[in-house]
Design a protein around this motif. Structure first.
Motif, PDB file in Angstrom:
ATOM      1  N   ARG A  29       1.212  -7.832   5.500  1.00 35.35           N
ATOM      2  CA  ARG A  29       1.802  -9.430   5.905  1.00 35.35           C
ATOM      3  C   ARG A  29       3.299  -9.493   6.096  1.00 35.35           C
ATOM      4  N   SER A  30       4.133  -8.474   5.432  1.00 23.93           N
ATOM      5  CA  SER A  30       5.517  -8.767   5.398  1.00 23.93           C
ATOM      6  C   SER A  30       5.953  -7.870   6.851  1.00 23.93           C
ATOM      7  N   ARG A  31       5.105  -6.744   7.255  1.00 19.94           N
ATOM      8  CA  ARG A  31       5.285  -6.130   8.510  1.00 19.94           C
ATOM      9  C   ARG A  31       5.065  -7.184   9.562  1.00 19.94           C
ATOM     10  N   ARG A  41       3.908 -17.962   8.490  1.00 18.42           N
ATOM     11  CA  ARG A  41       2.593 -17.658   7.706  1.00 18.42           C
ATOM     12  C   ARG A  41       2.314 -16.642   6.995  1.00 18.42           C
ATOM     13  N   SER A  42       2.616 -15.578   7.622  1.00 18.65           N
ATOM     14  CA  SER A  42       2.504 -14.171   7.143  1.00 18.65           C
ATOM     15  C   SER A  42       3.643 -13.920   5.856  1.00 18.65           C
ATOM     16  N   GLY A  43       4.591 -14.427   6.018  1.00 16.87           N
ATOM     17  CA  GLY A  43       5.848 -14.229   4.897  1.00 16.87           C
ATOM     18  C   GLY A  43       5.232 -14.868   3.535  1.00 16.87           C
ATOM     19  N   GLU A  44       4.677 -16.030   3.921  1.00 11.94           N
ATOM     20  CA  GLU A  44       4.107 -16.874   2.874  1.00 11.94           C
ATOM     21  C   GLU A  44       3.105 -16.380   2.085  1.00 11.94           C
ATOM     22  N   ASP A  47       4.235 -13.289   0.175  1.00 16.18           N
ATOM     23  CA  ASP A  47       4.627 -14.021  -1.074  1.00 16.18           C
ATOM     24  C   ASP A  47       3.301 -14.287  -2.060  1.00 16.18           C
ATOM     25  N   MET A  48       2.408 -14.927  -1.487  1.00 19.52           N
ATOM     26  CA  MET A  48       1.463 -15.078  -2.521  1.00 19.52           C
ATOM     27  C   MET A  48       0.620 -14.010  -2.906  1.00 19.52           C
ATOM     28  N   LEU A  49       0.473 -12.898  -2.068  1.00 21.11           N
ATOM     29  CA  LEU A  49       0.121 -11.594  -2.448  1.00 21.11           C
ATOM     30  C   LEU A  49       0.729 -10.974  -3.430  1.00 21.11           C
ATOM     31  N   ARG A  92      -6.971 -10.402   3.146  1.00 19.01           N
ATOM     32  CA  ARG A  92      -6.447 -10.702   4.505  1.00 19.01           C
ATOM     33  C   ARG A  92      -6.391 -12.545   4.701  1.00 19.01           C
ATOM     34  N   ALA A  93      -7.236 -13.078   4.115  1.00 18.36           N
ATOM     35  CA  ALA A  93      -7.223 -14.501   4.251  1.00 18.36           C
ATOM     36  C   ALA A  93      -6.399 -15.353   3.146  1.00 18.36           C
ATOM     37  N   VAL A  94      -5.767 -14.690   2.233  1.00 16.24           N
ATOM     38  CA  VAL A  94      -4.810 -15.165   1.331  1.00 16.24           C
ATOM     39  C   VAL A  94      -3.679 -15.676   2.045  1.00 16.24           C
ATOM     40  N   GLY A  95      -3.458 -16.973   1.889  1.00 14.84           N
ATOM     41  CA  GLY A  95      -2.154 -17.687   2.852  1.00 14.84           C
ATOM     42  C   GLY A  95      -2.861 -18.059   4.258  1.00 14.84           C
ATOM     43  N   PHE A  96      -4.090 -17.693   4.606  1.00 13.66           N
ATOM     44  CA  PHE A  96      -4.752 -18.270   5.846  1.00 13.66           C
ATOM     45  C   PHE A  96      -6.028 -18.825   5.709  1.00 13.66           C
TER      46      PHE A  96
END
Length: 135
Positions: A29-31, A41-44, A47-49, A92-96
């Motif tokens: 997600r960071s990449r 969203r991916s940065g958030e 962070d959650m992960l 992969r759904a975390v944050g989405f």
């Protein structure tokens, strides 16, 4: 076949593997965030992960053992691909759309769903017999 009873060392290895998997998804997600800096969203999600990864240590041994049993029970071999896909989609759904409060909650959901899917079918309750009424 009965599931194995994991040793303390095996439980520690399962925890480590689980943390690495969640952390790996966070790294991905960071990449993605680096590729699309305007979409936060991916940065958030990363962070959650990261928080979920840190909370793996708090998962009770009993739940880790149940999680491990899903993957190591030979009776479940035919379902490993589907379980892997399901777990991967969940991380992969975390944050989405998914926001588990802890790794324990995430693992509980996965374990409960898969234990239910893999449980042997229940035999129907026998119907009570009707007694003939004599007239």
């Amino acid at each position: 076949m009965a599931p194995r009873i994991p040793t303390a060392e095996q439980l520690a290895q399962v925890r480590e593997d689980l943390a690495l998997d969640i952390g790996g998804t966070g790294d991905w997600r960071s990449r993605v965030q680096d590729e699309y800096p305007d979409d936060r969203r991916s940065g958030e999600a990363a962070d959650m992960l990261s928080k979920l990864e840190a909370s793996v240590a708090d998962i009770p041994d009993e739940l880790i053992a149940r999680y491990d049993a899903l993957w190591t029970n030979e009776d479940h071999e035919d379902h490993l691909h589907e379980m892997t896909e399901d777990w991967s989609q969940g991380t992969r759904a975390v944050g989405f759309g998914a926001a588990p409060s802890s790794a324990q909650k995430m693992v509980e959901k996965f374990v409960e769903e898969w234990e239910a899917k893999l449980a042997p079918p229940q035999a129907p309750e026998p119907k009570p017999r009707r007694r003939a009424i004599k007239s």
